[in-house]
Design an enzyme around this catalytic site. Sequence first.
Site, PDB file in Angstrom:
ATOM      1  N   LYS A  70      18.611  46.650  -2.068  1.00 53.84           N
ATOM      2  CA  LYS A  70      20.026  46.462  -1.690  1.00 53.84           C
ATOM      3  C   LYS A  70      20.902  46.376  -2.939  1.00 53.84           C
ATOM      4  O   LYS A  70      20.387  46.198  -4.053  1.00 53.84           O
ATOM      5  CB  LYS A  70      20.148  45.182  -0.859  1.00 53.84           C
ATOM      6  CG  LYS A  70      19.788  43.913  -1.622  1.00 53.84           C
ATOM      7  CD  LYS A  70      19.650  42.710  -0.696  1.00 53.84           C
ATOM      8  CE  LYS A  70      19.266  41.455  -1.456  1.00 53.84           C
ATOM      9  NZ  LYS A  70      18.974  40.325  -0.567  1.00 53.84           N
ATOM     10  N   ARG A  75      22.035  31.111   7.689  1.00 50.37           N
ATOM     11  CA  ARG A  75      22.661  32.342   7.244  1.00 50.37           C
ATOM     12  C   ARG A  75      22.436  33.324   8.394  1.00 50.37           C
ATOM     13  O   ARG A  75      22.993  33.143   9.449  1.00 50.37           O
ATOM     14  CB  ARG A  75      22.053  32.781   5.901  1.00 50.37           C
ATOM     15  CG  ARG A  75      22.962  33.688   5.117  1.00 50.37           C
ATOM     16  CD  ARG A  75      22.449  33.980   3.726  1.00 50.37           C
ATOM     17  NE  ARG A  75      21.203  34.744   3.729  1.00 50.37           N
ATOM     18  CZ  ARG A  75      20.675  35.306   2.641  1.00 50.37           C
ATOM     19  NH1 ARG A  75      21.274  35.196   1.476  1.00 50.37           N
ATOM     20  NH2 ARG A  75      19.561  35.989   2.712  1.00 50.37           N
ATOM     21  N   TYR A  80      42.111  34.485 -25.861  1.00 52.90           N
ATOM     22  CA  TYR A  80      43.039  33.941 -24.861  1.00 52.90           C
ATOM     23  C   TYR A  80      42.869  32.446 -24.700  1.00 52.90           C
ATOM     24  O   TYR A  80      41.732  31.943 -24.692  1.00 52.90           O
ATOM     25  CB  TYR A  80      42.787  34.586 -23.503  1.00 52.90           C
ATOM     26  CG  TYR A  80      43.332  35.985 -23.347  1.00 52.90           C
ATOM     27  CD1 TYR A  80      44.694  36.244 -23.475  1.00 52.90           C
ATOM     28  CD2 TYR A  80      42.483  37.034 -23.030  1.00 52.90           C
ATOM     29  CE1 TYR A  80      45.185  37.532 -23.311  1.00 52.90           C
ATOM     30  CE2 TYR A  80      42.964  38.319 -22.854  1.00 52.90           C
ATOM     31  CZ  TYR A  80      44.322  38.563 -23.002  1.00 52.90           C
ATOM     32  OH  TYR A  80      44.799  39.828 -22.830  1.00 52.90           O
ATOM     33  N   MET A 136      38.854  41.230 -20.854  1.00 51.87           N
ATOM     34  CA  MET A 136      38.485  42.297 -19.917  1.00 51.87           C
ATOM     35  C   MET A 136      37.613  43.366 -20.584  1.00 51.87           C
ATOM     36  O   MET A 136      36.668  43.867 -19.985  1.00 51.87           O
ATOM     37  CB  MET A 136      39.753  42.942 -19.342  1.00 51.87           C
ATOM     38  CG  MET A 136      39.465  43.943 -18.243  1.00 51.87           C
ATOM     39  SD  MET A 136      40.945  44.766 -17.643  1.00 51.87           S
ATOM     40  CE  MET A 136      41.781  43.440 -16.805  1.00 51.87           C
TER      41      MET A 136
HETATM   42  C1  LIG Z   1      17.732  39.761  -0.975  1.00 49.15           C
HETATM   43  C2  LIG Z   1      16.683  39.335  -0.034  1.00 49.15           C
HETATM   44  C3  LIG Z   1      15.329  39.341  -0.416  1.00 49.15           C
HETATM   45  C4  LIG Z   1      14.887  39.565  -1.848  1.00 49.15           C
HETATM   46  O1  LIG Z   1      15.091  38.363  -2.554  1.00 49.15           O
HETATM   47  P1  LIG Z   1      14.682  38.174  -4.093  1.00 49.15           P
HETATM   48  O2  LIG Z   1      14.960  36.744  -4.360  1.00 49.15           O
HETATM   49  O3  LIG Z   1      15.585  39.077  -4.873  1.00 49.15           O
HETATM   50  O4  LIG Z   1      13.266  38.552  -4.228  1.00 49.15           O
HETATM   51  C5  LIG Z   1      14.380  39.070   0.553  1.00 49.15           C
HETATM   52  N1  LIG Z   1      14.734  38.776   1.829  1.00 49.15           N
HETATM   53  C6  LIG Z   1      16.033  38.727   2.223  1.00 49.15           C
HETATM   54  C7  LIG Z   1      16.357  38.392   3.632  1.00 49.15           C
HETATM   55  C8  LIG Z   1      17.045  38.991   1.298  1.00 49.15           C
HETATM   56  O5  LIG Z   1      18.328  38.923   1.691  1.00 49.15           O
END
Ligand SMILES: *Cc1c(COP(=O)(O)O)cnc(C)c1O
Length: 378
Positions: A40, A138, A259, A312
């Site tokens: 992802k 979640r 800054y 930036m």
């Molecule tokens: C992103 C995610 C993972 C991977 O997690 P890592 O800590 O990067 O290994 C696994 N399961 C779910 C549901 C996630 O959202």
Amino acid sequence: MSVYSGQFSGRLTIDLGAIARNWKGLDRISAKSLTGAVVKADAYGCGMLPVASALARAGAQFFFVATPDEGLALRTLLPDAYIFIFNGLFPGAAKLYAEQRLMPVLSSLSMLDEWLSISLDIGDALPAGFHFDTGMNRMGFRLQEASIVRSRMDNSGYQPQMIMSHMACADTPTHEKNATQRALFQSLLTQFPDIPASLANSAATLSGRENHFQMVRPGISLYGGRAVQGRPNPMSPVITLEMPILQIREARAGESVGYGATQSLSRDSRLAIVGIGYADGYLRSLSSTEGASGGFVAINGNVVPVVGRVSMDTIVVDITELGINAPGAGEMVEIIGPNISVDDLGEAGSTIAYEILTSLKGRYQRFYRDEMGNLVEG
Ligand SMILES: *Cc1c(COP(=O)(O)O)cnc(C)c1O
């Protein structure tokens, strides 16, 4: 470390061989369990398509992304892969998922009903995962909904490909919540016998076999980041980021830098202005003040600190200590590499390697080192 070679920007190099090795290492650790790959967010900033190709060559068959758009992009690359969509079924998207064989991770009764009804329309049990919440609030069905989910399955004859949950505190193996969530998950599974189960992210994969079940889902470990806090990170580093020095300047004791004039120099200093800023993913939380140090870079293997705020497009680093080894304008400095890991940088910026990696969307050339060691521009 190399001399500026005529490009006007920095260089991000992603080692696909290291990613493949990391996956194979996790696959060994997870032993009899299947090893998925979480790609992802553009494979944590590393580039989903080149990364997924390398993972597929290494043997990965099960991929996890967050959104259907990511799934569609991955499908064009890997026609035969199993692709799960963590964020579930987006309203109205079921037909598209079905056509592209994307598997939503269903996490509410409304998602489940929509999926079952499209399966019925099509006359085919479309594959999907089920996500139960065991303590994160979640995504996920509530555990109390398990019997409703079960009866929907029994009424329709539907079987998911996977039952999963996600751990809130896996990065801290001693946290008591891990055992609590695992026990809740195990007891949930008694209602879903014979369906493959998955609980472990990277940290849970690395911290114990009791978390592995039938499939593990590592993300950060593939990309070389530290998953488990307070332990040496066993993964191979993946990222090198080098940026050019724009200017060297001499500054006097008492003068301020950057800054907000948040940091004043305690001595006459030599400063290097480096062409990376928060617009390139060098987080503003890597700023330094008189009270608190911030980020650092490495020049010819010497680690030197950021002075003042991150802008930036630029940071200022103090190279006074380098003496006659001081670099010149146009030379590259190491932002991430052999001397500075993504974990170090995350810690210095009060964050984690995940955020450092997914912020790397800057103004630099990207290169991929393939499994044979060849460098190709990406
Ligand atoms: C992103 C995610 C993972 C991977 O997690 P890592 O800590 O990067 O290994 C696994 N399961 C779910 C549901 C996630 O959202």
